[in-house]
Design a protein around this motif. Structure first.
Motif, PDB file in Angstrom:
ATOM      1  N   ILE A 149     -12.578 -93.660 -69.785  1.00 32.16           N
ATOM      2  CA  ILE A 149     -13.906 -94.238 -69.485  1.00 32.16           C
ATOM      3  C   ILE A 149     -14.985 -93.390 -70.155  1.00 32.16           C
ATOM      4  O   ILE A 149     -14.675 -92.326 -70.704  1.00 32.16           O
ATOM      5  CB  ILE A 149     -14.177 -94.294 -67.958  1.00 32.16           C
ATOM      6  N   ARG A 150     -16.211 -93.881 -70.130  1.00 27.92           N
ATOM      7  CA  ARG A 150     -17.301 -93.117 -70.737  1.00 27.92           C
ATOM      8  C   ARG A 150     -17.489 -91.805 -69.989  1.00 27.92           C
ATOM      9  O   ARG A 150     -17.312 -91.754 -68.760  1.00 27.92           O
ATOM     10  CB  ARG A 150     -18.598 -93.945 -70.666  1.00 27.92           C
ATOM     11  N   LYS A 151     -17.809 -90.755 -70.738  1.00 30.04           N
ATOM     12  CA  LYS A 151     -17.969 -89.439 -70.122  1.00 30.04           C
ATOM     13  C   LYS A 151     -18.969 -89.492 -68.962  1.00 30.04           C
ATOM     14  O   LYS A 151     -20.002 -90.135 -69.085  1.00 30.04           O
ATOM     15  CB  LYS A 151     -18.479 -88.452 -71.184  1.00 30.04           C
ATOM     16  N   ALA A 163     -19.035 -91.128 -66.372  1.00 29.43           N
ATOM     17  CA  ALA A 163     -19.325 -92.444 -65.784  1.00 29.43           C
ATOM     18  C   ALA A 163     -18.889 -92.508 -64.328  1.00 29.43           C
ATOM     19  O   ALA A 163     -19.442 -93.271 -63.555  1.00 29.43           O
ATOM     20  CB  ALA A 163     -18.624 -93.533 -66.578  1.00 29.43           C
ATOM     21  N   GLU A 194     -15.087 -97.158 -63.521  1.00 27.15           N
ATOM     22  CA  GLU A 194     -15.110 -98.203 -64.567  1.00 27.15           C
ATOM     23  C   GLU A 194     -16.380 -99.029 -64.498  1.00 27.15           C
ATOM     24  O   GLU A 194     -16.879 -99.493 -65.523  1.00 27.15           O
ATOM     25  CB  GLU A 194     -13.903 -99.134 -64.363  1.00 27.15           C
ATOM     26  N   SER A 204     -19.003 -97.562 -66.556  1.00 31.20           N
ATOM     27  CA  SER A 204     -18.559 -97.126 -67.875  1.00 31.20           C
ATOM     28  C   SER A 204     -18.791 -98.198 -68.951  1.00 31.20           C
ATOM     29  O   SER A 204     -18.896 -99.388 -68.626  1.00 31.20           O
ATOM     30  CB  SER A 204     -17.069 -96.781 -67.792  1.00 31.20           C
ATOM     31  N   SER A 225     -15.023-101.796 -70.210  1.00 39.20           N
ATOM     32  CA  SER A 225     -15.299-100.774 -69.187  1.00 39.20           C
ATOM     33  C   SER A 225     -14.341 -99.607 -69.329  1.00 39.20           C
ATOM     34  O   SER A 225     -14.709 -98.446 -69.122  1.00 39.20           O
ATOM     35  CB  SER A 225     -15.136-101.358 -67.789  1.00 39.20           C
ATOM     36  N   SER A 226     -13.089 -99.939 -69.655  1.00 41.97           N
ATOM     37  CA  SER A 226     -12.099 -98.870 -69.721  1.00 41.97           C
ATOM     38  C   SER A 226     -10.969 -99.272 -70.657  1.00 41.97           C
ATOM     39  O   SER A 226     -10.808-100.451 -70.979  1.00 41.97           O
ATOM     40  CB  SER A 226     -11.511 -98.606 -68.337  1.00 41.97           C
ATOM     41  N   LEU A 238     -16.020 -90.030 -74.661  1.00 45.87           N
ATOM     42  CA  LEU A 238     -15.191 -90.566 -73.578  1.00 45.87           C
ATOM     43  C   LEU A 238     -14.408 -89.459 -72.896  1.00 45.87           C
ATOM     44  O   LEU A 238     -14.261 -88.370 -73.419  1.00 45.87           O
ATOM     45  CB  LEU A 238     -14.184 -91.580 -74.153  1.00 45.87           C
TER      46      LEU A 238
END
Lengths: 388, 233
Positions: free
Chosen positions: A59-61, A63, A66, A69, A207-208, A234
């Motif tokens: 996922i985004r760092k 975040a 999900e 993210s 999202s993921s 990420l």
């Protein structure tokens, strides 16, 4: 322990009414104590079991989940092509780019809307979740507006049958199947095609990305590679850890709230035990004098009364636990604070909770009985024999 | 005084109670010898100090001054914990209201003092059965005190008092709560303990009939021991 245990037990039995009332009070406190811990345990178990140890969630760092993210298509493709991803029997990579959005659906019981996770899935999403089985109907056809719903959704929300239509994102979505994901968080999700859902909700990013490791021991290497790649902002977490982290805050909140409440309740139970034990001492002054005259030491008297009080606590503890164990038959739902969506789970009675509850009840018994026991042990023999 | 055969030797014993700032003298410079196998009755009006003297001999109360030797052991210098151990093996108690533990059976009541000894469970059982046989209550050993008559309860208490084979038996008004027939039975039993088992009994009583069973009678009045009665027996 010179004075026989039967002395303490039979004295409790002799004062059956007061003993039962005191035990009732203690049982109630232990019930609340165990129930809250079971709630936290059930929530945690549900979320932890949602993950598999050989799956990785990207996922985004920072975040957190999900829902917050976003992974754009280029980044998703880079992840998809990483070495170390398991390959299935058909030679396809075990990876799925997924999107998670929240919608509000009306609940069966209250008719009030509650947030539900809609997961846009890829071809391999089902294979990546071994615990998910289609129990009725079939999986949605790729590129269609078909959906499958988790069994908790089917049970708790309106329009929860195969063939029925849900309306969200200004489209109608036909339910073509119900899946059973056991006691995991997936049971509280709705799954549909990822690309159609992205169009519907005008999302540009996933999202993921979820993938299975070819070799779970190589997780750290892959994590390092993903997190140090300058093209990717990420983070990679094992799926089990990802869900455990999600449950941490809620479980902690429940535990702190529960323990604070039960400590306040327990004061009442301790005072109850104290009154019972003071009455027990007052009714047996001559008996105490006799035992001391016969040669029993102060510590023997102290131990006998403390044992009596500990028995009160122990019986109260077991009674509370027996009632609390029936809670396992109930499934409840609450807001998952990490995703802000509805999550159904059951009360879970673990061995740790049993020990903690028994220990808690013994502490209540000990605290309630200690002062009366000290009073009994400090009595002057001659005065006690006179019944003073 | 000839100290031969004396099981109890009391010298210059004094005791007073404190009620706030008030000091109430109870025993005043008492000296007394009791021989082994003696059945001694202590008599006197209420408040004369009989029970206090008995409690001091039994080691459940502390004297202000003086000495009490039981079987040559100076008990006034023993610590509270040592006194408890000493009582467990040297003193048998018989109380006016029997003081049995209501939740325990006759057998368990008699067994209580033996729990403080090092005897095995089997040995304890043998001792208890023997004691209950002496008081003729072998058939009631599983009964609780509430299921026994007053006389039977006092006999259980006597069995409890003799089960450890103590040096002395102290009895505080042992017939005070009994009807005439039961009282007679208990006194006969106590006499039997002295005659047949050579027990030493120190008994506090108001009852002249009970006192008549004793070998010797001592009279206490206002804390002073008299050889002669102040009342007609």
């Amino acid at each position: 322990m010179k004075i026989p245990l039967s002395y303490s037990l039979r004295n409790l039995w002799t004062r059956r009414l007061t003993t039962s009332l005191t035990i009732g009070g203690m049982a109630l406190v232990v019930f609340v104590f165990a129930a809250v811990l079971m709630l936290a345990e059930g929530l945690q178990k549900t979320l932890v079991e949602t993950g598999s140890d050989d799956n990785v969630v990207v996922i985004r760092k920072s975040a957190g989940s999900e829902v917050q993210s976003g992974i754009d298509r280029v980044q998703a493709s880079i992840i998809e092509t990483q070495p170390g991803i398991a390959i299935d029997a058909d030679g396809k990579r075990m990876v799925a780019k997924e999107i998670v959005v929240l919608i509000a659906l009306p609940k069966k019981s209250t008719n009030k809307p509650s947030n539900v996770v809609i997961r846009g899935i890829g071809e391999k999403s089902l294979d990546l979740r071994r615990q998910v089985k289609i129990s009725e109907g079939r999986m949605p056809v790729s590129g269609s507006t078909e959906i499958v719903i988790g069994k908790s959704i089917a049970k708790r929300f309106k329009s929860g049958k195969v063939g029925e239509v849900l309306r969200f994102g200004m489209r109608d979505w036909r339910i073509v199947g119900i899946f059973d994901a056991g006691n995991t968080g997936f049971s509280s999700e709705v799954w549909g095609d990822a690309d159609i859902l992205m169009q519907t909700f005008r999302r540009q990013a996933y999202s993921s990305v979820i993938f299975r490791l070819q070799n779970p021991s190589e997780f750290e290497v892959i994590k390092q590679k993903i997190e140090s790649d300058p093209r990717l902002t990420l983070e990679a977490r094992k799926e089990t850890k990802y869900y455990r982290d999600q449950s941490e805050m809620m479980a902690k909140f429940l535990r702190i709230l529960g323990i604070s409440l039960t400590i306040i309740f327990s004061l009442g139970a301790i005072i109850g035990a104290m009154i019972t034990m003071y009455a027990a001492v007052a009714n047996r002054i001559a008996e105490i004098g006799t035992l001391r005259a016969l040669g029993f030491q102060r510590r023997n008297i102290l131990a006998a009364f403390v044992m009596e009080s500990l028995f009160l606590g122990l019986i109260g503890g077991f009674t509370g636990l027996i009632f609390a164990s029936f809670l396992q038959l109930y499934t409840i739902s609450t807001m998952n604070w990490a995703t802000f969506s509805e999550l159904a789970f059951s009360f879970e009675l673990s061995p740790d909770i049993i020990w903690e509850s028994i220990l808690f009840s013994l502490i209540m018994g000990l605290t309630g009985g200690m002062l009366p026991a000290i009073r009994a042990s400090r009595m002057n023999i001659v005065e006690a024999l006179r019944g003073e | 005084m000839n100290s031969e055969n004396n099981i109890v030797e009391i010298r210059n014993l004094s005791k007073s109670y404190h009620r706030g700032s008030l000091i109430l003298p109870v025993l005043n410079n008492i000296s007394l010898d009791i021989k082994e196998g003696e059945f001694l009755a202590l008599m006197g009006p209420s408040g004369s100090g009989k029970t206090t003297l008995l409690n001091l001999i039994a080691g459940i109360d502390k004297a202000d001054s003086g000495s009490i030797k039981v079987k040559s052991v100076e008990i006034t210098t023993l610590s509270e914990s040592e006194l408890a151990e000493w009582r467990a093996s040297n003193v048998g108690f018989i109380f006016q209201f029997y003081n049995l533990i209501p939740v325990l059976t006759a057998f368990e009541n008699v067994e209580l003092p033996l729990l403080l000894s090092k005897l095995s469970k089997k040995e304890r059982r043998e001792h208890v059965e023997m004691a209950l046989k002496v008081v003729n209550l072998s058939d009631r050993m599983d009964h609780r005190p509430g299921q026994l008559s007053g006389g039977q309860q006092q006999r259980v208490a006597i069995a409890r008092a003799i089960v450890t084979d103590p040096a002395i038996l102290v009895a505080d008004e042992p017939t005070g709560d009994l009807d005439r027939t039961s009282a007679e039975d208990i006194l006969n039993l106590m006499e039997q303990l002295v005659v047949e088992l050579n027990k030493t009994i120190i008994m506090v009583t108001h009852d002249p009939r009970a006192a008549k069973k004793a070998h010797h009678i001592k009279f206490l009045d206002k804390g002073i021991l008299n050889a002669r009665p102040q009342i007609d027996l």
